[in-house]
Design an enzyme around this catalytic site. Structure first.
Site, PDB file in Angstrom:
ATOM      1  CG  HIS A  28      -2.300  -0.780   0.916  1.00 64.78           C
ATOM      2  ND1 HIS A  28      -3.741  -0.431   0.535  1.00 64.78           N
ATOM      3  CD2 HIS A  28      -1.542  -2.696   1.032  1.00 64.78           C
ATOM      4  CE1 HIS A  28      -4.517  -1.506   0.901  1.00 64.78           C
ATOM      5  NE2 HIS A  28      -3.675  -3.049   0.870  1.00 64.78           N
ATOM      6  CB  THR A  29       4.890   2.048  -0.218  1.00 62.49           C
ATOM      7  OG1 THR A  29       4.986   0.274  -0.571  1.00 62.49           O
ATOM      8  CG2 THR A  29       4.631   1.741   1.505  1.00 62.49           C
ATOM      9  CG  ASP A  30       1.046   0.669  -5.080  1.00 62.24           C
ATOM     10  OD1 ASP A  30       0.189   1.283  -4.367  1.00 62.24           O
ATOM     11  OD2 ASP A  30       0.301  -0.409  -6.263  1.00 62.24           O
ATOM     12  N   GLY A 117      -3.640 -12.331  -4.253  1.00 62.29           N
ATOM     13  CA  GLY A 117      -2.839 -11.672  -3.895  1.00 62.29           C
ATOM     14  C   GLY A 117      -1.954 -11.532  -4.395  1.00 62.29           C
ATOM     15  CB  SER A 120      -5.519 -13.767 -10.323  1.00 64.60           C
ATOM     16  OG  SER A 120      -5.432 -12.701  -9.897  1.00 64.60           O
ATOM     17  CG  ASP A 165      -0.575  -5.218  -8.623  1.00 62.38           C
ATOM     18  OD1 ASP A 165       0.222  -5.348  -8.071  1.00 62.38           O
ATOM     19  OD2 ASP A 165      -2.105  -5.815  -7.717  1.00 62.38           O
TER      20      ASP A 165
HETATM   21  C1  GLA Z   1      -3.396  -4.328  -5.297  1.00 67.39           C
HETATM   22  C2  GLA Z   1      -2.555  -3.210  -5.847  1.00 67.39           C
HETATM   23  C3  GLA Z   1      -1.094  -2.973  -5.731  1.00 67.39           C
HETATM   24  C4  GLA Z   1      -0.835  -2.431  -4.221  1.00 67.39           C
HETATM   25  C5  GLA Z   1      -0.970  -3.517  -3.052  1.00 67.39           C
HETATM   26  C6  GLA Z   1      -0.750  -3.102  -1.998  1.00 67.39           C
HETATM   27  O1  GLA Z   1      -2.495  -5.666  -5.269  1.00 67.39           O
HETATM   28  O2  GLA Z   1      -2.895  -3.774  -7.599  1.00 67.39           O
HETATM   29  O3  GLA Z   1      -1.867  -1.313  -7.072  1.00 67.39           O
HETATM   30  O4  GLA Z   1      -1.629  -1.072  -4.185  1.00 67.39           O
HETATM   31  O5  GLA Z   1      -2.359  -3.989  -3.841  1.00 67.39           O
HETATM   32  O6  GLA Z   1       0.130  -3.426  -2.012  1.00 67.39           O
END
Ligand code: GLA
Length: 356
Positions: A28-30, A117, A120, A165
């Protein structure tokens, strides 16, 4: 198993794939302008496409053994898998208003476990967009494809997701860590350490509420940015973090996770470059504690896997991805691998344990 030809009675003209990812550290840093360190997995989604002559889009999913036909891109009411395809078409045509609407046959096959997680959904969007890019010769860069795939999540599906992702799925390389500055989108590919193994363990926890819980965390972090008067939490170093400015205890915890997590990603990158892998493992554990206690994105089952993994000989372990279930990732020295696996197999089915 049915082939493209079995389903559509013609041959495909383009084929493209995109891989799943494991996030090694940086959760959750992106979307707060920070840093992440994922790596590409072997699991992948493959898309085959040909022109459809019956004025329909026909999409077949091998996994669901289901074919869905449509003529417009309206999102389905029950959040079906096909929405990611419709959304990719919608975003692609929106970018290319000069390309006439061309009906297609689309075949999806995938080895990626869904809802665990490891992204996909991003792999599906990236693979569809790569195939459209080949089919229509639009010559997009991999980075641009990642940006379009993020638009599918944000503007079509309605999840306020970040860019991690899509970027790693589009550009990453297997067995390399992908360090990404999510604000500038500058990245570095770094070799994973020799003599060490990263392993996934599936918690088999359903992530049903993940979209709503994810959006809730997103909004809490945006609130924290307001309290702190900053555009991005990612720009704040732990030493500059004035906790008194946040009056709401819950928002404070969420912000503390992100601010300390960003610092951990930068430190972790240094450790991997300097081959100090034990220190990297220690950061994975700290990251999990912060994700579980301050961000409250873990579950009891997941915390137990992390604990058992560490007592079975891992150097570090953590929940990977968006949170609320899914896979954990553990770092194990090759010499401890046999013992670790034997021990973990007492608790978890071998088919739920994967080497990265
Ligand atoms: C999901 C989101 C990413 C990122 C992660 C948590 O995968 O698609 O953008 O925020 O959660 O790090």
């Amino acid at each position: 198993m049915k082939s493209f030809k079995d389903i559509f009675n013609t041959d495909f003209s383009v084929v493209n794939s995109a891989h799943a990812r494991v996030n090694l550290i940086g959760e959750h840093t992106d979307y707060t302008g920070g840093y992440v360190l994922p790596s590409l997995l072997n699991f992948k989604t493959t898309i085959q496409i040909s022109k459809n002559e019956n004025k329909k889009y026909q999409v077949y999913s091998e996994h669901f053994n289901e074919q869905i036909n449509f003529t417009d891109f309206i999102k389905s009411k029950n959040n079906k898998w096909v929405d990611y395809v419709k959304g990719s078409l919608f975003v692609f045509y929106d970018e290319n208003k000069n390309i006439p609407n061309t009906h297609l046959n689309i075949y999806i096959s995938s080895t990626i476990p869904i809802g665990r997680g490891i992204s996909s959904s991003s792999a599906l969007c990236v693979a569809v967009l790569k195939s459209l890019n080949s089919f229509f010769n639009t010559e997009y860069t991999e980075k641009h494809i990642a940006i379009l795939a993020q638009k599918v999540e944000r503007n079509y599906i309605g999840v306020s997701g970040g860019i991690m992702d899509q970027m790693v799925s589009s550009i990453g390389i297997h067995r390399k860590a992908f360090f990404l500055d999510c604000l500038s989108l500058k990245f570095e590919l770094i070799d994973l350490p020799d003599n060490w193994v990263f392993c996934l363990v599936d918690s088999a926890v359903q992530r049903n509420l993940r979209d709503s819980a994810y959006n809730e965390r997103y909004n809490q972090l945006k609130k924290a940015e307001e309290y702190l008067g900053t555009e991005y939490l990612g720009s704040i170093k732990p030493g500059q973090f004035d906790q008194n400015k946040i009056k709401d205890e819950l928002i404070l915890k969420r912000a503390r996770h992100v601010i300390t997590e960003n610092a951990r990603v930068l430190e972790a990158k240094g450790y991997i470059l300097n081959k100090d892998i034990k220190s990297f493992g220690k950061l994975m554990n700290e990251s999990h504690q912060s994700y579980s206690k301050d961000f409250e994105a873990s579950t009891e089952d997941v915390d137990l896997i992390v604990e058992r993994s560490n007592t079975s000989g891992a150097e570090g372990a953590r929940l990977t991805g968006g949170g609320f279930g899914g896979f954990t990732v553990s770092l194990i020295h090759k010499n401890n691998y046999y013992e670790w696996k034997t021990n973990m197999s007492k608790y978890y089915d071998n088919k739920n344990i994967f080497e990265v």
